[in-house]
Design an enzyme around this catalytic site. Structure first.
Site: not given
Length: 475
Positions: A248, A282
């Site tokens: 990720e 993010c």
């Protein structure tokens, strides 16, 4: 009060034996709050050995038994809420009001993930071949090597630990060297209810401790959250050992606002999601793509929202914007602003805040070209860029025009348009008339440079399993 941070291996506290020592600071003040020594390769090997030894016993417990133990851990964490609030606010610089909400997701994430082992699915048993019955098993992989980032240390640790353990794996986790405090304390609490060796934590940086963990041949799967560069190194290490990896990585989320959107609502929510966690998120709405006909209306509303943002002590309930994590991260963000092209206009902010710690004023930049570095890169700071588009095709080209593909949003009252954009946006998560609405149930995975593999929800738990096909003769 300064604290010493130690490893937890096989249920016991163990002082790291590496050569390097670092200071942990409160990013809101710059004051030292802890000292950390890195773990040596020998420390990492001991942690992996403990996890390996615990695997058979843990994986052969019933899913109900593992579920019950992890539920006890959720209760235990909830009982220590004030302790964790203080740890995370001081170590990460999150405003306390924001982390109080995040802490609820941490507890909920344990309770959700704890049941994963009881809800795994496989294809139906059937006779693919005459005289033979095919059945399938989902089994744990073994030792998980987990590496977590500095922006959500407790939340990300829980997102990896709980589903992995619930389906029968054991784990060694390495938190970011900048923010280890809440993870170490969480693992300490977990070892009050879990058998020794099931969950271990080692302290250190990525190039030393992290690399020792990912290359250890007894680690069966690696789960990493962090930068693209860090992910490339971890993925390569896993590939060389022919081990599965979940990555990720970074994001650079576009938010596409059409003329038929609720512009004031979009501006309000996109200001909040773009500045959430000081932009160190993010999936933050960092790239705002606005139809040219409503650009001025949107910018006016956006600046009004940003004008209400309050910088201040992270322990003050009224504070809404905290600092960046470190001087290095602050310098990086300021560097993007210093290198803006001559066409750029800074509509608000643009400077380091006049206070201690690593605060940057919330900033809006317009007048940018699509190839400018501040557009093409993940900035990870309270900086929002505004670009305009004239039609759907241009909007989609701009939205998909970076290497990242973690998340995106589209804002319009036209359901046909939003459906097309949901299909065509190259992102693993797409919001419609929302942004950064998220919780433990929400599976997320990245496209392109944003990584691969799924985190959160039952789909995320399934990543920590492998499928076995069992064929039984009917004779």
């Amino acid at each position: 009060m300064k604290r010493s941070v130690v490893n937890i291996i096989d249920g016991k506290t163990v002082h790291p034996t590496g050569d390097s020592e670092r200071f942990i600071v409160d990013p809101a003040t710059g004051d030292e709050i802890a000292r950390v020594r890195d773990s040596s390769d020998r420390d990492v090997a001991a942690a992996v050995s403990a996890a390996s030894a615990a695997f058979d016993g843990w994986s052969r417990r019933t899913p109900a038994n593992r579920h019950a133990l992890l539920h006890r851990l959720a209760d235990l964490l909830e009982q220590h809420s004030e302790e964790f609030l203080k740890l995370e606010v001081a170590n990460v610089g999150k405003p306390i009001a924001a982390f109080r909400e995040e802490f609820g997701d941490c507890v909920d994430g344990i309770r959700l993930g704890a049941a994963a082992g009881r809800n795994l699915t496989t294809p139906a048993a059937t006779e693919y071949l005459e005289g033979v019955t095919s059945a399938f098993r989902r089994e744990p992989i073994g030792v998980v090597g987990a590496i977590t980032p500095w922006n959500y240390p407790l939340l990300q640790a829980i997102a990896k630990i709980i589903p992995a353990l619930a389906v029968g794996n054991t784990m060694v986790i390495k938190p970011s060297e900048l923010t280890p405090l809440s993870t170490v304390r969480f693992v300490e609490l977990a070892n009050e209810v879990l058998p020794p060796g099931v969950l271990n934590v080692v302290i250190g940086d990525g190039t030393g401790t992290g690399a020792a963990l990912t290359r250890n041949p007894a680690v069966g799967i690696v789960s990493f959250t962090g930068s693209v560069v860090g992910g490339q190194a971890v993925a390569l290490s896993a590939a060389l050992g022919l081990r599965k990896a979940i990555m990720e990585l970074g994001g650079n989320a576009p938010a596409v606002v059409f003329a038929d959107a609720d512009v004031p609502r979009a501006a309000s929510l996109l200001a909040a999601s773009g500045l959430f966690n000081a932009g160190q998120e993010c999936m933050a709405s960092s790239r705002l793509l606005i139809h040219q006909s409503v650009r001025d209306e949107f910018v006016e509303a956006l600046l009004a929202e940003i004008g209400a943002v309050r910088l201040g002590s992270t322990f003050d309930e009224a504070t809404t914007l905290g600092p960046l994590i470190s001087q290095k991260q602050l310098d990086r963000a300021v560097g993007f602003l210093d290198r803006l092209p001559s066409s750029a206009q800074i509509l608000c902010g643009g400077s380091r805040a006049d206070r201690g710690g690593y605060f940057l004023e919330p900033t809006v930049v317009t007048g940018l070209g699509h190839e400018d570095e501040i557009i093409q890169n993940e900035v990870f700071a309270p900086i929002l860029t505004v670009q305009t588009f004239s039609d759907d095709d241009e909007a989609l080209t701009l939205a998909n025009g970076t290497e990242y593909g973690l998340s995106a949003s589209v804002w319009s009252s036209n359901s046909g348009r939003t459906s097309r954009f949901a299909r065509d946006l190259k992102a693993g998560m797409v919001w419609i008339n929302e942004h950064l609405k998220f919780g433990p149930d929400c599976a997320v995975n990245g496209f392109g440079a944003s990584g691969f593999g799924i985190e959160n929800g039952l789909l995320g738990a399934t990543e920590f399993t492998r499928l076995k096909h069992v064929l039984t003769s009917q004779h």
